[in-house]
Design an enzyme around this catalytic site. Structure first.
Site, mmCIF file in Angstrom:
data_model
loop_
_atom_site.group_PDB
_atom_site.id
_atom_site.type_symbol
_atom_site.label_atom_id
_atom_site.label_comp_id
_atom_site.label_asym_id
_atom_site.label_seq_id
_atom_site.Cartn_x
_atom_site.Cartn_y
_atom_site.Cartn_z
ATOM 1 N N LYS A 222 0.842 -1.199 0.000
ATOM 2 C CA LYS A 222 0.000 0.000 0.000
ATOM 3 C C LYS A 222 0.873 1.243 0.000
ATOM 4 C CE LYS A 222 -3.220 2.532 2.981
ATOM 5 N NZ LYS A 222 -3.898 2.540 4.293
ATOM 6 N N ASP A 227 -2.640 10.546 3.749
ATOM 7 C CA ASP A 227 -4.055 10.181 3.838
ATOM 8 C C ASP A 227 -4.805 11.193 4.696
ATOM 9 O OD1 ASP A 227 -6.484 8.938 3.770
ATOM 10 O OD2 ASP A 227 -5.940 7.352 5.182
ATOM 11 N N LYS A 234 -10.227 12.767 8.276
ATOM 12 C CA LYS A 234 -9.733 12.346 9.576
ATOM 13 C C LYS A 234 -9.704 13.529 10.545
ATOM 14 C CE LYS A 234 -6.471 8.813 7.833
ATOM 15 N NZ LYS A 234 -6.942 7.641 8.593
ATOM 16 N N ASP A 245 1.588 6.242 5.681
ATOM 17 C CA ASP A 245 0.603 5.347 5.094
ATOM 18 C C ASP A 245 1.089 4.669 3.819
ATOM 19 O OD1 ASP A 245 -1.814 4.159 5.596
ATOM 20 O OD2 ASP A 245 -3.007 5.614 4.482
ATOM 21 N N ASP A 304 -12.179 7.057 3.832
ATOM 22 C CA ASP A 304 -10.993 6.786 4.653
ATOM 23 C C ASP A 304 -10.642 5.301 4.657
ATOM 24 O OD1 ASP A 304 -8.863 7.465 6.251
ATOM 25 O OD2 ASP A 304 -9.998 7.383 8.126
ATOM 26 N N GLU A 306 -9.507 3.746 2.003
ATOM 27 C CA GLU A 306 -9.018 3.871 0.622
ATOM 28 C C GLU A 306 -7.919 2.875 0.270
ATOM 29 O OE1 GLU A 306 -5.703 5.040 2.672
ATOM 30 O OE2 GLU A 306 -7.762 5.626 3.118
ATOM 31 N N ARG A 308 -7.548 -0.297 0.723
ATOM 32 C CA ARG A 308 -8.000 -1.563 0.141
ATOM 33 C C ARG A 308 -8.423 -1.387 -1.314
ATOM 34 N NH1 ARG A 308 -12.243 -2.045 4.848
ATOM 35 N NH2 ARG A 308 -10.473 -0.974 5.795
#
Length: 457
Positions: A222, A227, A234, A245, A304, A306, A308
């Site tokens: 990933k 993010d 968030k 991230d 949030d 995202e 996956r």
């Protein structure tokens, strides 16, 4: 530096140092360091480092502790006992390098002074030291990439770093897909997540294909370079560390580069889907239906969730186009990982018992903790959507488990050759701890290299 085992027995030294060991509290504990000043003598001071049981982990802890106890420009002479195993020397060297790490833009420089290992047979440890050097350098790279502020680290920048690193090593190939090619080839998840950023997304494909490789391993990481949470934004606290991230992408890229440095005889394709999950008028919305690379549709009610979505594109592409024998993905995927397992342990999901055991053993040997969690079929119904093939962000709970089940949907006929590592929590250390330094840990690089070495042909 002299070593003290868990029973308080000193490996080498004189009566003065032996007396220090006898009177010191917990002198043999792995990572404990006692300092003996020696005015007007050479050396001016001795560091007595505890190695615990004297195994690789104990020596790794000792090396990291000594790297912190000695200043960065202070030469070290390490006296090794006669019977030390090559694995222990590897652990010591890894600890010295990893404990001495500092981010390249931090005010305190990394350890740079020479370390001399004194032993009767230096050639016996050449391979262990080279493996430790490559492993530590790869971990440093993953830490550097993850620690880099997101004002610098966007998808294009990350892709350029991979190209530059690969160019210094023979046998590596890099393909970078930009937004136009991603659109033409149908990478809808990556495009949706990165659509609101001023820097468009990328998909980096790094390949190591040595002659006569018997196995093809695809590593997926990933790569969300920052993010915000998107429209489902968030909190400030939740956003503070989101430069990390992309730690999964950093780990799989660094491990592949290291495999080339070590000339491991296993074919590796590393896929790093890179995007910045930002907020503007073109951001994907809760309730949008996204068409993934494999043609399946995903309803996303939480922007949030995202990571996956980009992983789903990469996994579907890997299975259909690359014919892998094994697929392993690493992702800072869920906060539920930390809730379930704390700050130091990654969650492992796999239907393949042998693969799960191998990865867990590799993690234990590397000093990276892994705990296997289940993939219960009863939870698959949580992914049901009324308007799409599946739902990406169910609210029934078991967040880390459900995220893994979502990814499994994109493995096609490779579900029994796949492992997912949710490593959000252990990708970051809040303080110095053993071979970790505060900040990015480079988690996963060492585990992957240990596992890949088992299958190098």
């Amino acid at each position: 530096m002299l070593a003290v085992d868990g029973s308080g027995v000193l490996a080498g030294g004189d009566e003065e140092t032996a007396e220090l060991v006898r009177t010191a509290e917990d002198a043999g504990r792995a990572g404990a360091v006692q300092v003996l000043p020696r005015p007007l003598r050479t050396p001016a001071r001795l560091l007595l480092a505890g190695v615990g049981a004297g195994d690789e982990a104990g020596w790794r802890a000792a090396g990291a502790a000594v790297a912190r106890a000695a200043s960065g420009d202070e030469p070290l002479d390490v006296l090794l006992p006669d019977a030390i195993a090559p694995a222990a020397v590897r652990g010591l060297a890894e600890g010295l390098w990893l404990g001495g790490y500092r981010f390249r833009e931090a005010p305190k420089p990394p350890r740079s002074a020479a370390v001399t290992l004194t032993t009767k047979d230096a050639t016996a440890y050449a391979e262990s030291l080279e493996t430790a050097r490559v492993t530590a350098a790869a971990t440093w790279l993953a830490r550097d990439l993850t620690n880099t502020p997101s004002a610098v680290k966007n998808p294009a920048w990350f892709a350029a770093q991979v190209e530059a690193e690969a160019a210094t090593r023979p046998g590596l190939q890099v393909t970078v897909r930009g937004p136009e090619r991603l659109a033409a080839e149908g990478f809808g998840g990556i495009l949706a997540v990165g659509g609101a950023s001023a820097t468009p997304p990328r998909l980096v494909e790094l390949s190591w294909n040595p002659p006569h490789a018997a196995r093809h391993v695809v590593l997926v990481g990933k790569g969300i370079t920052f993010d915000t949470g998107g429209i489902s934004i968030k909190t400030v606290d939740g956003m503070r560390l989101m430069k990390k991230d992309m730690a999964g992408a950093a780990a799989i890229i660094a491990a592949t580069l290291a495999a080339a440095d070590l000339n491991l005889g296993v074919r590796i394709t590393a896929l790093a889907p890179l995007a910045e999950n930002a907020v503007d008028g073109s951001a994907f919305r809760p309730g949008d239906v996204i068409t993934q690379w494999d043609g399946a549709t995903t309803e996303s009610t939480n922007s949030d969730a995202e990571g996956r979505l980009v992983l789903a594109d990469a996994l579907g592409y890997a299975v259909a186009e690359l014919n892998p024998d094994v697929v392993i993905d690493l992702a800072t995927l869920t906060g539920a990982n930390s809730v379930a397992l704390g700050k130091r342990t990654a969650a492992l999901y796999s239907q393949n018992d042998d693969l799960a055991r191998e990865l867990a053993a590799a993690g234990e040997a590397a000093g990276e903790l892994i705990w296997r969690l289940p993939l219960p079929d009863d939870y698959v119904e949580y992914l049901d959507s009324e308007i799409a093939d599946r739902h990406s962000s169910p609210t029934q709970g078991a967040g880390s488990v459900v995220a893994a089940l979502f990814l499994r949907e994109f493995l096609g006929d490779r579900t029994d050759r796949w492992a997912h590592l949710d490593m959000s929590a252990p990708s970051w250390a809040d303080q110095d701890d053993a071979d970790l330094t505060k900040g990015a840990t480079g988690w996963g690089v060492r585990t992957l290299l240990r596992w890949l070495a088992l299958h190098r042909g």
